[in-house]
Design a protein around this motif. Structure first.
Motif, PDB file in Angstrom:
ATOM      1  N   LEU A   1      76.569  13.621 -60.239  1.00  5.54           N
ATOM      2  CA  LEU A   1      77.468  14.052 -59.160  1.00  5.54           C
ATOM      3  C   LEU A   1      77.203  15.510 -58.798  1.00  5.54           C
ATOM      4  O   LEU A   1      77.150  15.882 -57.621  1.00  5.54           O
ATOM      5  CB  LEU A   1      78.928  13.849 -59.618  1.00  5.54           C
ATOM      6  CG  LEU A   1      80.017  14.274 -58.645  1.00  5.54           C
ATOM      7  CD1 LEU A   1      79.902  13.542 -57.322  1.00  5.54           C
ATOM      8  CD2 LEU A   1      81.402  14.030 -59.263  1.00  5.54           C
ATOM      9  N   MET A   2      77.002  16.314 -59.837  1.00  7.25           N
ATOM     10  CA  MET A   2      76.775  17.734 -59.566  1.00  7.25           C
ATOM     11  C   MET A   2      75.462  17.947 -58.815  1.00  7.25           C
ATOM     12  O   MET A   2      75.390  18.753 -57.883  1.00  7.25           O
ATOM     13  CB  MET A   2      76.772  18.520 -60.874  1.00  7.25           C
ATOM     14  CG  MET A   2      76.732  20.019 -60.666  1.00  7.25           C
ATOM     15  SD  MET A   2      76.759  20.860 -62.237  1.00  7.25           S
ATOM     16  CE  MET A   2      78.200  21.866 -62.063  1.00  7.25           C
ATOM     17  N   ARG A   3      74.426  17.181 -59.203  1.00  3.30           N
ATOM     18  CA  ARG A   3      73.137  17.297 -58.479  1.00  3.30           C
ATOM     19  C   ARG A   3      73.323  16.924 -57.005  1.00  3.30           C
ATOM     20  O   ARG A   3      72.790  17.576 -56.120  1.00  3.30           O
ATOM     21  CB  ARG A   3      72.098  16.373 -59.113  1.00  3.30           C
ATOM     22  CG  ARG A   3      71.585  16.847 -60.454  1.00  3.30           C
ATOM     23  CD  ARG A   3      70.448  15.944 -60.956  1.00  3.30           C
ATOM     24  NE  ARG A   3      70.195  16.225 -62.363  1.00  3.30           N
ATOM     25  CZ  ARG A   3      70.689  15.497 -63.370  1.00  3.30           C
ATOM     26  NH1 ARG A   3      71.441  14.428 -63.129  1.00  3.30           N
ATOM     27  NH2 ARG A   3      70.419  15.849 -64.615  1.00  3.30           N
ATOM     28  N   LEU A   4      74.088  15.868 -56.774  1.00  2.00           N
ATOM     29  CA  LEU A   4      74.324  15.463 -55.387  1.00  2.00           C
ATOM     30  C   LEU A   4      75.073  16.553 -54.628  1.00  2.00           C
ATOM     31  O   LEU A   4      74.763  16.863 -53.473  1.00  2.00           O
ATOM     32  CB  LEU A   4      75.137  14.159 -55.345  1.00  2.00           C
ATOM     33  CG  LEU A   4      74.405  12.891 -55.789  1.00  2.00           C
ATOM     34  CD1 LEU A   4      75.402  11.747 -55.964  1.00  2.00           C
ATOM     35  CD2 LEU A   4      73.320  12.507 -54.778  1.00  2.00           C
ATOM     36  N   MET A   5      76.092  17.120 -55.278  1.00  2.00           N
ATOM     37  CA  MET A   5      76.867  18.180 -54.628  1.00  2.00           C
ATOM     38  C   MET A   5      75.985  19.383 -54.307  1.00  2.00           C
ATOM     39  O   MET A   5      76.079  19.966 -53.225  1.00  2.00           O
ATOM     40  CB  MET A   5      78.044  18.596 -55.521  1.00  2.00           C
ATOM     41  CG  MET A   5      79.149  17.541 -55.608  1.00  2.00           C
ATOM     42  SD  MET A   5      80.332  17.911 -56.936  1.00  2.00           S
ATOM     43  CE  MET A   5      81.611  16.679 -56.612  1.00  2.00           C
ATOM     44  N   GLN A   6      75.120  19.732 -55.274  1.00  2.25           N
ATOM     45  CA  GLN A   6      74.234  20.885 -55.043  1.00  2.25           C
ATOM     46  C   GLN A   6      73.198  20.579 -53.973  1.00  2.25           C
ATOM     47  O   GLN A   6      72.836  21.435 -53.172  1.00  2.25           O
ATOM     48  CB  GLN A   6      73.548  21.285 -56.361  1.00  2.25           C
ATOM     49  CG  GLN A   6      74.519  21.915 -57.345  1.00  2.25           C
ATOM     50  CD  GLN A   6      73.932  22.090 -58.738  1.00  2.25           C
ATOM     51  OE1 GLN A   6      72.984  21.392 -59.112  1.00  2.25           O
ATOM     52  NE2 GLN A   6      74.507  23.007 -59.505  1.00  2.25           N
ATOM     53  N   GLY A   7      72.743  19.319 -53.923  1.00  6.69           N
ATOM     54  CA  GLY A   7      71.712  18.947 -52.957  1.00  6.69           C
ATOM     55  C   GLY A   7      72.264  18.761 -51.549  1.00  6.69           C
ATOM     56  O   GLY A   7      71.716  19.270 -50.568  1.00  6.69           O
ATOM     57  N   PHE A   8      73.381  18.026 -51.439  1.00  5.08           N
ATOM     58  CA  PHE A   8      73.881  17.643 -50.115  1.00  5.08           C
ATOM     59  C   PHE A   8      75.091  18.461 -49.637  1.00  5.08           C
ATOM     60  O   PHE A   8      75.392  18.486 -48.457  1.00  5.08           O
ATOM     61  CB  PHE A   8      74.255  16.144 -50.123  1.00  5.08           C
ATOM     62  CG  PHE A   8      73.054  15.238 -50.187  1.00  5.08           C
ATOM     63  CD1 PHE A   8      72.426  14.815 -49.025  1.00  5.08           C
ATOM     64  CD2 PHE A   8      72.534  14.831 -51.416  1.00  5.08           C
ATOM     65  CE1 PHE A   8      71.309  13.989 -49.083  1.00  5.08           C
ATOM     66  CE2 PHE A   8      71.414  14.011 -51.483  1.00  5.08           C
ATOM     67  CZ  PHE A   8      70.794  13.583 -50.322  1.00  5.08           C
TER      68      PHE A   8
END
Lengths: 394, 417
Positions: B278-285
């Motif tokens: 989830l954190m990777r998605l938040m940082q990416g998108f």
């Protein structure tokens, strides 16, 4: 009205005097302190008094933060024994008058300087609206942030539907005031205004259009309330207070405001004054929007509820007309200098009744009525007040 | 009659992207109770527990009896428009860009008059039904809608500011391998999404339903592995500028708590997907969506987290997964704060046990993937931020709202004792 009978005492041996208007400006970098100091200085010079002679002081201002009347005493070199700060916007003038009058009458003070003023910096108005009251922040500002224009648009829309008022009816009020303002040099709006121009103006918040709105500006107003004998000793022209009323949060269950607190108290106002509306030579209403002036015609008893539109069609509201109204042009044409707007009509009334109104003078004016209205806390004005004044001292 | 909004054309790169601005965001602490209800789509006013008076705006005490016991309670949303205005000038930048703006006074049948936004199809003096929603500032507001459904109602300019309607928008489903991911993709296409990107990790591995998925014209499979930072960054670089709604369907659920496991390997896998993923998605998108919160008809508008309702309070037989879900919920709260100002809603959809292989031993009722997709779609169309899907989630969240401490005691007591 209330639970207990209420016998009002007359305002014996108290007078109002020395009307002061500091000419308004659209924008200035000067703070409220500057405007209030200027008004107080003019007041003292006009009365031939020194700061030490002032033993009572009351202040109304929206933009004085972080100071209040307290800070101003030190700032302006006053040492009063009676001090008040009246945050009631458009009702501030009448409320200052009636509080100061009782203080003087009871001997708590001898000479009270009543002062109102506000700054207007480039972004002052937006800042004031966004933090005006808790209810406004929670429940009106988020709905379009239209400010008082939107609030009064709703009142106007409701009033027009309920009582059949037309835009032209409100236009009569605005147009007559502009004609009056053209005889009052300090008014910011001096260009002639025709009814057609009023009707053709751009919409601001339907049905409110441009000439229904006041223009925020900077300015100050002031007057003295004092013992009659001191005024006589100083040789001042004075005005007598026949009666006053004040009411807050009247008719809270009305779904939209179409009457103000005056409707609760008008019988007492006229009873105490000992005159009737026909004897009044001029009326100064609080005119942040024409609909509110029309409500005051009705609620003060100049006509019945719902007859405001017919009343303005049947009367000439100019200085020389059958019903002189807002003789200096009111806020609609002079400008709205914050809390000073709540003093504008009262100061003009004192000029009228002391025969010092110069070009706006209503000939032979003996009795005048001033009313105030203030503070759109959420969806309506909460404060209302009025005073009947007479020429002379006793 | 509301005109249907048209599919936006290709974006002109020379034209400025409208900067997200906000309607007034400050509310008193008491008024935040209205926002909490609005996030769930409930229309509430304060009612006095002692005298029954209904009151508005938010107060500290009852204006009829001065009782301190005012509670936000559901109220009949029917009423009548009794005064209105169209605001053409505003001191607020958000509204200045959106005038003319219709507001009015509504007399509720419940006996209180309120200020509200007014839908364009409400007739003057007409009957209305009120909704409560969060606006672009994330704070609760009221809007009056026509009493009965009218054509293209959802396309009203002011209503669409409160909703996250997938119509004409571009959606990313982060994991299409699961039944939930596929149901969600179909639901988004049916709701009028212009394109649905469906993320797929380890593309070389096929998956059941793959053929049907690829057949849908508006669906585009994109490589995306939430456990791999490079993969997420590459996907965001590729499509991040055109994701208007992101629905995170990547979940890793395993039974078991602490001592039944001999090491942290499985727990780490749960965290790798449910928390770090989830954190990777938040940082990416997140940054791209945050910049596009006011970008026209297909602005970025919603980020949807599918969360086990046991993120709120641990369910010991899925104890380790619950812990990772609690971590995800906490991260979602942080994300809401960081997205504030963008106008993009962070939607938390709490669900009970899903009808899937990992919840097979649990008794019904369970949530089918289609129901989950249907309710998430409805929440986006309505503009809700906090929803509970399925009987278990509604029940558990209700008990949690009532008394989180009691719920914990209930969930952690030994069976049969």
């Amino acid at each position: 009205m209330g639970r207990w009978d209420n016998k009002r005492q007359p305002y014996d041996s108290v007078v109002a005097a020395v009307p002061v208007s500091v000419p308004y400006q659209r924008f200035t970098p000067d703070p409220a302190h500057w405007w209030l100091a200027r008004a107080l200085g003019d007041l003292l010079r006009g009365a031939g008094l020194h700061p030490a002679d002032i033993d009572g002081f009351t202040v109304s201002s929206f933009t004085l933060f972080p100071d209040t009347a307290v800070g101003l005493t030190q700032h302006l070199g006053l040492t009063p024994r009676w001090l008040d700060h009246i945050p009631m916007g458009g009702a501030s003038g009448v409320v200052a008058l009636r509080r100061a009058a009782r203080a003087v009458q009871a001997g708590d003070a001898s000479v009270v300087a009543c002062v109102a003023g506000d700054a207007n910096h480039v972004d002052s108005f937006r800042n004031m609206l966004s933090s005006f009251s808790r209810f406004a922040q929670d429940a009106s500002y988020p709905y379009g942030a239209g400010g008082p224009n939107a609030s009064f648009a709703l009142l106007t829309d409701y009033y027009m539907r309920k009582y059949g008022a037309t835009r032209a009816d409100f236009g009569r009020i605005a147009v007559a005031q502009r004609a009056n303002a053209r005889r009052y040099a300090p008014a910011l709006m001096q260009e002639a205004l025709s009814l057609q121009q009023y009707l053709d103006a751009r919409p601001i918040s339907d049905p409110i259009h441009l000439f229904d709105c006041v223009m925020p500006c900077a300015g100050a107003e002031a007057f003295l309330v004092m013992r009659a004998d001191i005024a006589a000793e100083l040789g001042l022209k004075t005005v007598k207070i026949l009666s006053t009323i004040e009411r807050h949060n009247a008719f809270p269950d009305d779904p939209v405001q179409d009457r103000g607190g005056w409707a609760m108290d008008k019988d007492e106002l006229w009873d105490m004054a000992g005159i009737n509306p026909d004897q009044v030579d001029f009326l100064q209403t609080y005119d942040d929007y024409p609909v509110i002036s029309m409500m005051q015609f009705e609620d003060l008893g100049f006509c019945a509820k719902g007859e405001g539109p017919a009343f303005v069609r049947g009367h000439d509201l100019e200085i020389s007309g059958s019903f002189p109204h807002n003789t200096s042009g009111g806020q609609l044409s002079v400008g709205q200098a914050g809390a000073a707007g709540g003093f504008l009509g009262l100061v003009e009334a004192i000029r009228q009744l002391t025969g010092t109104a110069s070009d706006t003078q209503v000939k032979g004016a003996k009795y005048g009525v001033v009313s105030g209205f203030g503070m759109i806390n959420y969806d309506r004005g909460v404060c209302s007040a009025a005073a009947v004044l007479a020429k002379g001292s006793q | 009659m509301t005109k249907p909004i048209l599919k936006p054309g290709r974006k002109n790169p020379q034209i400025r992207t409208v900067h997200p601005t906000l309607p007034p965001a400050y509310r008193s602490r008491k008024a935040l109770g209205f926002t909490v209800a609005a996030a769930e789509g409930r229309f509430c006013l304060q009612r006095c527990d002692d005298c029954g008076k209904l009151t508005y705006p938010a107060r500290e005490a009852c204006p009829a009896c001065l009782s301190m016991n005012l509670r936000w309670q559901d109220v009949d949303p029917a009423g009548q428009l009794i005064a209105e205005t169209t605001i053409r000038t505003s001191t607020n930048s958000y509204f200045r860009e959106r005038t003319p703006w219709r507001t009015g006074t509504v007399m509720l049948d419940a006996g209180v008059s309120v200020l509200a936004h007014i839908h364009g199809d409400v007739t003057p003096q007409g009957r209305v039904r009120m909704i409560a929603r969060t606006d672009k500032s994330g704070k609760g507001v009221m809007m009056a809608l026509p009493e009965k459904e009218v054509e293209n109602m959802a396309d009203d300019k002011q209503l669409r500011e409160l909703t996250c309607d997938p119509k004409h928008r571009r959606v990313l489903i982060t994991d299409g391998r699961s039944d939930v991911g596929q149901a969600m993709a179909r639901a988004m296409v049916n709701a009028g999404a212009e394109i649905v990107f469906v993320g797929l990790a380890e593309e070389w591995r096929g998956f059941p339903g793959q053929a049907a998925m690829t057949e849908i014209a508006n669906v585009e499979i994109v490589p995306l592995d939430v456990t791999n930072t490079t993969s997420v960054q590459e996907c965001a670089g590729e499509i991040g500028g055109k994701v208007d709604i992101l629905i995170n369907t990547a979940q890793h659920t395993r039974p078991g708590g602490i001592m039944g496991r001999r090491d942290v390997v499985t727990s780490r896998d749960e965290m790798e997907v449910n928390y770090f993923g989830l954190m990777r998605l938040m940082q990416g998108f997140g940054p791209g969506m945050k910049a596009r919160g006011a970008d026209g008809v297909n602005s970025a508008c919603a980020w949807v987290n599918l969360l086990s309702v046991y993120a709120l309070s641990n369910k010991p037989d899925f104890g380790s997964t619950s812990a990772s879900q609690a971590a995800a919920l906490s991260l979602a709260q942080c994300f809401r704060a960081e997205m504030a100002g963008s106008g993009v809603k962070v939607v938390n959809a709490y669900h009970g046990p899903l009808e899937d292989e990992w919840h097979q031993p649990l008794p019904p009722p369970k949530v089918s993937p289609n129901r989950l997709a249907r309710e998430v779609t409805g929440a986006l169309q309505q503009g809700l931020e906090d929803i509970a899907i399925g009987e278990v989630a509604v029940d558990v969240r209700g008990r949690w709202q009532e008394d989180a401490g009691v719920l914990e005691k209930e969930l952690t007591q030994i069976e049969g004792m």
